[in-house]
Design a protein around this motif. Structure first.
Motif, PDB file in Angstrom:
ATOM      1  N   ALA A  21       0.832  -1.209   0.000  1.00 53.83           N
ATOM      2  CA  ALA A  21       0.000   0.000   0.000  1.00 53.83           C
ATOM      3  C   ALA A  21       0.861   1.252   0.000  1.00 53.83           C
ATOM      4  O   ALA A  21       0.617   2.200  -0.766  1.00 53.83           O
ATOM      5  N   LEU A  22       1.880   1.276   0.832  1.00 53.45           N
ATOM      6  CA  LEU A  22       2.741   2.457   0.931  1.00 53.45           C
ATOM      7  C   LEU A  22       3.517   2.680  -0.363  1.00 53.45           C
ATOM      8  O   LEU A  22       3.696   3.817  -0.796  1.00 53.45           O
ATOM      9  N   THR A  23       3.972   1.600  -0.966  1.00 47.42           N
ATOM     10  CA  THR A  23       4.699   1.723  -2.225  1.00 47.42           C
ATOM     11  C   THR A  23       3.780   2.242  -3.322  1.00 47.42           C
ATOM     12  O   THR A  23       4.180   3.101  -4.131  1.00 47.42           O
ATOM     13  N   ARG A  24       2.556   1.758  -3.340  1.00 52.07           N
ATOM     14  CA  ARG A  24       1.579   2.242  -4.325  1.00 52.07           C
ATOM     15  C   ARG A  24       1.291   3.733  -4.117  1.00 52.07           C
ATOM     16  O   ARG A  24       1.245   4.495  -5.076  1.00 52.07           O
ATOM     17  N   TRP A  25       1.132   4.136  -2.876  1.00 52.92           N
ATOM     18  CA  TRP A  25       0.897   5.555  -2.589  1.00 52.92           C
ATOM     19  C   TRP A  25       2.119   6.399  -2.960  1.00 52.92           C
ATOM     20  O   TRP A  25       1.981   7.511  -3.462  1.00 52.92           O
ATOM     21  N   ALA A  26       3.298   5.856  -2.695  1.00 57.78           N
ATOM     22  CA  ALA A  26       4.516   6.595  -3.038  1.00 57.78           C
ATOM     23  C   ALA A  26       4.599   6.816  -4.546  1.00 57.78           C
ATOM     24  O   ALA A  26       4.960   7.907  -5.010  1.00 57.78           O
ATOM     25  N   ASP A  27       4.276   5.799  -5.320  1.00 53.34           N
ATOM     26  CA  ASP A  27       4.325   5.917  -6.773  1.00 53.34           C
ATOM     27  C   ASP A  27       3.311   6.939  -7.290  1.00 53.34           C
ATOM     28  O   ASP A  27       3.535   7.582  -8.322  1.00 53.34           O
ATOM     29  N   ALA A  28       2.196   7.087  -6.563  1.00 50.41           N
ATOM     30  CA  ALA A  28       1.150   8.016  -6.988  1.00 50.41           C
ATOM     31  C   ALA A  28       1.306   9.387  -6.330  1.00 50.41           C
ATOM     32  O   ALA A  28       0.503  10.280  -6.578  1.00 50.41           O
ATOM     33  N   ASP A  29       2.351   9.559  -5.510  1.00 47.93           N
ATOM     34  CA  ASP A  29       2.539  10.796  -4.737  1.00 47.93           C
ATOM     35  C   ASP A  29       1.259  11.144  -3.977  1.00 47.93           C
ATOM     36  O   ASP A  29       0.805  12.285  -3.963  1.00 47.93           O
ATOM     37  N   ALA A  30       0.671  10.129  -3.343  1.00 42.98           N
ATOM     38  CA  ALA A  30      -0.559  10.328  -2.589  1.00 42.98           C
ATOM     39  C   ALA A  30      -0.277  11.082  -1.292  1.00 42.98           C
ATOM     40  O   ALA A  30       0.752  10.871  -0.650  1.00 42.98           O
ATOM     41  N   LYS A  31      -1.198  11.974  -0.926  1.00 43.19           N
ATOM     42  CA  LYS A  31      -1.058  12.733   0.320  1.00 43.19           C
ATOM     43  C   LYS A  31      -1.689  11.936   1.462  1.00 43.19           C
ATOM     44  O   LYS A  31      -2.599  12.383   2.155  1.00 43.19           O
ATOM     45  N   ALA A  32      -1.210  10.716   1.652  1.00 49.01           N
ATOM     46  CA  ALA A  32      -1.766   9.807   2.654  1.00 49.01           C
ATOM     47  C   ALA A  32      -0.958   9.907   3.940  1.00 49.01           C
ATOM     48  O   ALA A  32       0.269   9.813   3.925  1.00 49.01           O
ATOM     49  N   ALA A  33      -1.652  10.091   5.064  1.00 49.82           N
ATOM     50  CA  ALA A  33      -0.972  10.289   6.343  1.00 49.82           C
ATOM     51  C   ALA A  33      -0.022   9.144   6.702  1.00 49.82           C
ATOM     52  O   ALA A  33       1.101   9.411   7.164  1.00 49.82           O
ATOM     53  N   PRO A  34      -0.401   7.851   6.514  1.00 47.98           N
ATOM     54  CA  PRO A  34       0.559   6.781   6.847  1.00 47.98           C
ATOM     55  C   PRO A  34       1.835   6.859   6.014  1.00 47.98           C
ATOM     56  O   PRO A  34       2.935   6.609   6.519  1.00 47.98           O
ATOM     57  N   LEU A  35       1.698   7.209   4.727  1.00 51.98           N
ATOM     58  CA  LEU A  35       2.885   7.349   3.888  1.00 51.98           C
ATOM     59  C   LEU A  35       3.762   8.479   4.399  1.00 51.98           C
ATOM     60  O   LEU A  35       4.995   8.327   4.503  1.00 51.98           O
ATOM     61  N   LYS A  36       3.174   9.609   4.727  1.00 54.76           N
ATOM     62  CA  LYS A  36       3.948  10.743   5.217  1.00 54.76           C
ATOM     63  C   LYS A  36       4.658  10.391   6.528  1.00 54.76           C
ATOM     64  O   LYS A  36       5.792  10.814   6.758  1.00 54.76           O
ATOM     65  N   ALA A  37       3.983   9.599   7.368  1.00 55.80           N
ATOM     66  CA  ALA A  37       4.596   9.207   8.633  1.00 55.80           C
ATOM     67  C   ALA A  37       5.814   8.319   8.415  1.00 55.80           C
ATOM     68  O   ALA A  37       6.864   8.497   9.062  1.00 55.80           O
ATOM     69  N   VAL A  38       5.691   7.356   7.499  1.00 53.20           N
ATOM     70  CA  VAL A  38       6.821   6.462   7.226  1.00 53.20           C
ATOM     71  C   VAL A  38       7.945   7.218   6.531  1.00 53.20           C
ATOM     72  O   VAL A  38       9.134   7.049   6.864  1.00 53.20           O
ATOM     73  N   GLN A  39       7.600   8.045   5.555  1.00 56.00           N
ATOM     74  CA  GLN A  39       8.629   8.841   4.884  1.00 56.00           C
ATOM     75  C   GLN A  39       9.414   9.675   5.896  1.00 56.00           C
ATOM     76  O   GLN A  39      10.651   9.735   5.829  1.00 56.00           O
ATOM     77  N   ALA A  40       8.710  10.321   6.813  1.00 57.66           N
ATOM     78  CA  ALA A  40       9.378  11.178   7.796  1.00 57.66           C
ATOM     79  C   ALA A  40      10.380  10.392   8.624  1.00 57.66           C
ATOM     80  O   ALA A  40      11.488  10.873   8.905  1.00 57.66           O
ATOM     81  N   ARG A  41      10.018   9.170   8.989  1.00 52.67           N
ATOM     82  CA  ARG A  41      10.927   8.364   9.815  1.00 52.67           C
ATOM     83  C   ARG A  41      12.123   7.870   9.013  1.00 52.67           C
ATOM     84  O   ARG A  41      13.244   7.819   9.524  1.00 52.67           O
ATOM     85  N   ILE A  42      11.886   7.513   7.764  1.00 49.79           N
ATOM     86  CA  ILE A  42      13.005   7.087   6.921  1.00 49.79           C
ATOM     87  C   ILE A  42      13.946   8.261   6.659  1.00 49.79           C
ATOM     88  O   ILE A  42      15.179   8.133   6.748  1.00 49.79           O
ATOM     89  N   TRP A  43      13.377   9.410   6.346  1.00 49.55           N
ATOM     90  CA  TRP A  43      14.209  10.586   6.109  1.00 49.55           C
ATOM     91  C   TRP A  43      14.977  10.980   7.366  1.00 49.55           C
ATOM     92  O   TRP A  43      16.138  11.404   7.280  1.00 49.55           O
ATOM     93  N   ALA A  44      14.340  10.853   8.538  1.00 49.76           N
ATOM     94  CA  ALA A  44      15.020  11.228   9.784  1.00 49.76           C
ATOM     95  C   ALA A  44      16.308  10.434   9.963  1.00 49.76           C
ATOM     96  O   ALA A  44      17.334  10.981  10.404  1.00 49.76           O
ATOM     97  N   GLU A  45      16.238   9.157   9.615  1.00 48.31           N
ATOM     98  CA  GLU A  45      17.446   8.339   9.711  1.00 48.31           C
ATOM     99  C   GLU A  45      18.495   8.808   8.710  1.00 48.31           C
ATOM    100  O   GLU A  45      19.700   8.823   9.001  1.00 48.31           O
ATOM    101  N   GLY A  46      18.044   9.218   7.517  1.00 47.85           N
ATOM    102  CA  GLY A  46      18.971   9.725   6.517  1.00 47.85           C
ATOM    103  C   GLY A  46      19.602  11.055   6.919  1.00 47.85           C
ATOM    104  O   GLY A  46      20.799  11.282   6.716  1.00 47.85           O
TER     105      GLY A  46
END
Length: 232
Positions: free
Chosen positions: A66-91
Motif C-alpha cells: 500500500a505504501l509503495t503504491r501511494w509513493a508511486d502516486a505521490d498520494a497525500k496519505a498520512a501513513p505514507l507521510k509518517a513512514v517517509q518522515a521516519r526514513i528521512w530522519a534516519e537519513g
C-alpha cells in the motif's frame, strides 16, 4: 518589491522555500527504496503495528504494498507521510540527506524574526520531516527562525479553506494579517478564500503550474527578497 502588513507568514516548502526537484528526485526515491527495509527493521516495535493498521492492511507485506503504491502516486496519505518522515530522519541523522533551501530563505526568515513577525511552515510532509529539512540545510540549522509547523494530519488538506482557518485559530492571528507563500494555485486559492493574503512563488527553475489561471489573482515573485513584510 511587494509590501505586506502582517503578523504571521506561513510558508510552503516544495517549490517555495526549497527545490521541488530535490523533493521528487532525492527525497521521494530515497524513502520508497527503504519502505520494506524500514518495516523489517522495526518489526518488533509498537510503531510497526500501528503503521500497518494505519494503512488498512492486515500484515506487513500488505502495508508495504500500500505504501509503495501511494509513493508511486505521490498520494497525500498520512501513513505514507509518517513512514517517509521516519526514513528521512534516519537519513538526516547519518548524513545521507540534507535539507534544501534557496539562498534567499535564511535572510528572509531572519528579517521577519527581527521584525517580530511569526514564521510558520505548512506542508504536506509530516511536521517531523519539516523540522529535519530546516535543521540540516547548507546554511545551518534554520529551525531557530521558525515558530511552528503544520501538516495534513494536524491541519487538513492544503486545498481546503478550513485548513487555513484552523491555522489562524491556532496562531490567534486574524486572517487579514496572515500572509501565505506557495507555488500552488489551488493552495493559494484556498488561503485567499479563508481571508489570508497570498503570494505565489515561481522559482525560475520550476515550470509554471498546470492549473495556473490565465489571469493569476495572486502577486508573483521569484525570490523572497522581493517581499517586504512589516508587522501590523
Amino acid at each position: 518589491m511587494i509590501a505586506f502588513t502582517a503578523d504571521a507568514v506561513v510558508l510552503d516548502i516544495e517549490g517555495t522555500t526549497g527545490s521541488a526537484a530535490h523533493v521528487r528526485q532525492v527525497l521521494f526515491p530515497y524513502a520508497r527504496q527503504r519502505i520494506a527495509g524500514w518495516f523489517a527493521a522495526h518489526r518488533d516495535t509498537p510503531l510497526h503495528g500501528e503503521l500497518v493498521l494505519a494503512t488498512g492492511a492486515s500484515d506487513e507485506a500488505g502495508a508495504v504494498r500500500a505504501l509503495t503504491r501511494w509513493a508511486d502516486a505521490d498520494a497525500k496519505a498520512a501513513p505514507l507521510k509518517a513512514v517517509q518522515a521516519r526514513i528521512w530522519a534516519e537519513g538526516y541523522a547519518d548524513g545521507s540527506l540534507a535539507g534544501h533551501v534557496y539562498g534567499d530563505v535564511p535572510g528572509a526568515l531572519a528579517a521577519w524574526a527581527e521584525a517580530g513577525i511569526g514564521r510558520y511552515v505548512y506542508s504536506s510532509g509530516a511536521r517531523a520531516a519539516q523540522r529535519d529539512w530546516f535543521a540540516t540545510t547548507e546554511y545551518g540549522d534554520l529551525t531557530r527562525h521558525l515558530d511552528g509547523y503544520f501538516d495534513l494530519e494536524n491541519t487538513g488538506p492544503k486545498n481546503d479553506p478550513d485548513s487555513y482557518r484552523r491555522i489562524g485559530r491556532t496562531l490567534g492571528v486574524p486572517a487579514g494579517r496572515t500572509l501565505f507563500l506557495s507555488d500552488a494555485p489551488a493552495e493559494l486559492a484556498a488561503a485567499a478564500a479563508a481571508g489570508w493574503q497570498t503570494v505565489r512563488v515561481q522559482r525560475p527553475e520550476d515550470p509554471a503550474p498546470e492549473d495556473l489561471a490565465e489571469h493569476d489573482p495572486h502577486p508573483t515573485v521569484q525570490t523572497l527578497t522581493e517581499i517586504q513584510v512589516v508587522r501590523a
